[in-house]
Enzyme design. Structure first.
Site, PDB file in Angstrom:
ATOM      1  N   ASP A  56       0.707  -1.255   0.035  1.00 46.03           N
ATOM      2  CA  ASP A  56      -0.096  -0.070   0.189  1.00 46.03           C
ATOM      3  C   ASP A  56       0.936   1.236  -0.081  1.00 46.03           C
ATOM      4  O   ASP A  56       2.042   1.128   0.327  1.00 46.03           O
ATOM      5  CB  ASP A  56      -0.955   0.008   1.199  1.00 46.03           C
ATOM      6  CG  ASP A  56      -0.393  -0.365   2.523  1.00 46.03           C
ATOM      7  OD1 ASP A  56       1.063  -0.346   2.504  1.00 46.03           O
ATOM      8  OD2 ASP A  56      -0.871  -0.842   3.642  1.00 46.03           O
ATOM      9  N   ASN A 125      -7.175  -2.913  14.086  1.00 46.67           N
ATOM     10  CA  ASN A 125      -8.762  -3.300  13.887  1.00 46.67           C
ATOM     11  C   ASN A 125      -8.714  -4.375  12.663  1.00 46.67           C
ATOM     12  O   ASN A 125      -9.947  -4.783  12.364  1.00 46.67           O
ATOM     13  CB  ASN A 125      -9.248  -2.132  13.326  1.00 46.67           C
ATOM     14  CG  ASN A 125      -8.733  -1.464  11.894  1.00 46.67           C
ATOM     15  OD1 ASN A 125      -7.947  -2.040  11.432  1.00 46.67           O
ATOM     16  ND2 ASN A 125      -9.274  -0.209  11.330  1.00 46.67           N
ATOM     17  N   HIS A 127      -7.043  -4.632   9.868  1.00 51.14           N
ATOM     18  CA  HIS A 127      -6.826  -4.337   8.684  1.00 51.14           C
ATOM     19  C   HIS A 127      -5.526  -4.988   7.976  1.00 51.14           C
ATOM     20  O   HIS A 127      -4.493  -5.357   9.040  1.00 51.14           O
ATOM     21  CB  HIS A 127      -6.795  -2.810   8.287  1.00 51.14           C
ATOM     22  CG  HIS A 127      -5.606  -1.975   8.672  1.00 51.14           C
ATOM     23  ND1 HIS A 127      -5.810  -0.933   9.413  1.00 51.14           N
ATOM     24  CD2 HIS A 127      -4.280  -2.252   8.694  1.00 51.14           C
ATOM     25  CE1 HIS A 127      -4.449  -0.366   9.584  1.00 51.14           C
ATOM     26  NE2 HIS A 127      -3.830  -1.106   9.194  1.00 51.14           N
ATOM     27  N   GLU A 132      -9.556  -1.782   5.391  1.00 42.93           N
ATOM     28  CA  GLU A 132     -10.294  -1.608   6.643  1.00 42.93           C
ATOM     29  C   GLU A 132     -11.750  -2.199   6.757  1.00 42.93           C
ATOM     30  O   GLU A 132     -11.910  -2.894   5.857  1.00 42.93           O
ATOM     31  CB  GLU A 132     -10.698  -0.226   6.616  1.00 42.93           C
ATOM     32  CG  GLU A 132      -9.261   0.918   6.716  1.00 42.93           C
ATOM     33  CD  GLU A 132      -8.754   1.189   7.706  1.00 42.93           C
ATOM     34  OE1 GLU A 132      -8.613   0.037   8.729  1.00 42.93           O
ATOM     35  OE2 GLU A 132      -8.245   2.145   7.878  1.00 42.93           O
TER      36      GLU A 132
HETATM   37  C1  GLP Z   1      -0.302   0.437   8.603  1.00 42.26           C
HETATM   38  C2  GLP Z   1      -0.217  -0.513   7.158  1.00 42.26           C
HETATM   39  C3  GLP Z   1      -0.214  -1.894   7.350  1.00 42.26           C
HETATM   40  C4  GLP Z   1       0.481  -2.437   8.804  1.00 42.26           C
HETATM   41  C5  GLP Z   1      -0.417  -1.854   9.961  1.00 42.26           C
HETATM   42  C6  GLP Z   1       0.431  -2.279  11.344  1.00 42.26           C
HETATM   43  O1  GLP Z   1      -1.594   1.022   8.510  1.00 42.26           O
HETATM   44  N1  GLP Z   1      -0.696  -0.124   6.093  1.00 42.26           N
HETATM   45  O2  GLP Z   1       0.217  -2.758   6.475  1.00 42.26           O
HETATM   46  O3  GLP Z   1       0.602  -3.834   9.096  1.00 42.26           O
HETATM   47  O4  GLP Z   1      -0.079  -0.402   9.768  1.00 42.26           O
HETATM   48  O5  GLP Z   1       1.322  -1.440  11.579  1.00 42.26           O
HETATM   49  P1  GLP Z   1       2.220  -1.682  12.689  1.00 42.26           P
HETATM   50  O6  GLP Z   1       3.414  -2.836  12.386  1.00 42.26           O
HETATM   51  O7  GLP Z   1       3.006  -0.562  12.795  1.00 42.26           O
HETATM   52  O8  GLP Z   1       1.559  -2.043  13.916  1.00 42.26           O
END
Ligand code: GLP
Length: 231
Positions: A56, A125, A127, A132
């Site tokens: 993304d 959440n 995702h 989402e």
């Molecule tokens: C972001 C990314 C995700 C990622 C998630 C968790 O929003 N788009 O791909 O897995 O957050 O992030 P973190 O590893 O910092 O908890």
């Protein structure tokens, strides 16, 4: 967790030096990328023929913006290993034409022969990428409006919450599910509930990661805190 996950990716690169990797951003894979950089510097693996597709990117941020996911990948992996820059792909956040940006990305993955191994982190959440919670599983790469909780969680990396983009381009759940193999990483007690819900709860688009229960080849690697509710 980082070493165990890096071993899965390193083994795949050794088995198939031309593999197509799906990569993720966020805090969780930073240690894993550091391990892969060490492996590469030690001559154990080479990214020379590997190609990569990131999940993304924020819409509205060009790749040279400090908070863009392209920048994150350059800093934590691409600039530190022998990967061919032309073989690294991140959705084009600077392309305002959402339809073109998403279609081009989906096509490019298809033309590469699909993703062999997709790395995923988990949002609080549930995702995956930026898919989402919603009433349906979005299939292809698409434009999303980020949820308040995601904006809040990701604001820690920006100077002010108002600077966090409200939209992003993300692989769809279908794009992710088409990967031959999936590797999920999660760490910390704040991920314990979502790890449990995603892998032991009902399969529902309200918890996008729960669809991974239907994928035939998923490995989940968690630290003790994130796995605390699953024992
Ligand atoms: C972001 C990314 C995700 C990622 C998630 C968790 O929003 N788009 O791909 O897995 O957050 O992030 P973190 O590893 O910092 O908890």
């Amino acid at each position: 967790m980082s070493r165990a996950a890096a071993d899965v990716i390193a083994s795949r690169i050794k088995e198939d030096p031309r593999c197509v990797l799906g990569l993720a951003t966020g805090s969780t894979p930073i240690g894993l990328y550091a391990e892969l950089v060490n492996d590469c510097n030690a001559g154990e693996i080479s990214f020379g023929e590997v190609s990569t597709y990131n999940l993304d990117e924020y819409r509205g941020l060009a790749g040279d913006h400090e908070q863009s996911y392209r920048h994150f990948m350059q800093k934590h992996l691409f600039d530190l290993v022998d990967v061919d820059p032309a073989a690294t792909h991140v959705p084009d956040g600077a392309n305002d034409d959402a339809e073109a940006a998403c279609w081009d990305y989906e096509q490019s993955i298809f033309e590469a022969g699909g993703i062999d191994l997709q790395l995923l982190g988990l949002g609080h959440n549930g995702h995956i990428g930026f898919n989402e919670p919603s009433d349906e599983f979005p299939v292809n790469t698409h434009l999303v409006k980020l949820h308040e909780r995601t904006i809040e969680a990701n604001s820690r990396l920006f100077d002010h919450i108002d600077e966090v983009p409200r939209e992003a381009y993300t692989m769809g759940v279908g794009t992710i599910m088409h990967a031959a193999e999936i590797l999920v990483v999660a760490s910390g007690s704040d991920k314990a509930q979502i790890v449990y819900d995603a892998f032991f709860g009902p399969v529902t688009p309200q918890v996008p990661a729960s669809i991974l229960q239907l994928h035939p080849n998923v490995t989940v690697i968690v630290d003790e805190e994130a796995g605390a509710l699953c024992v």
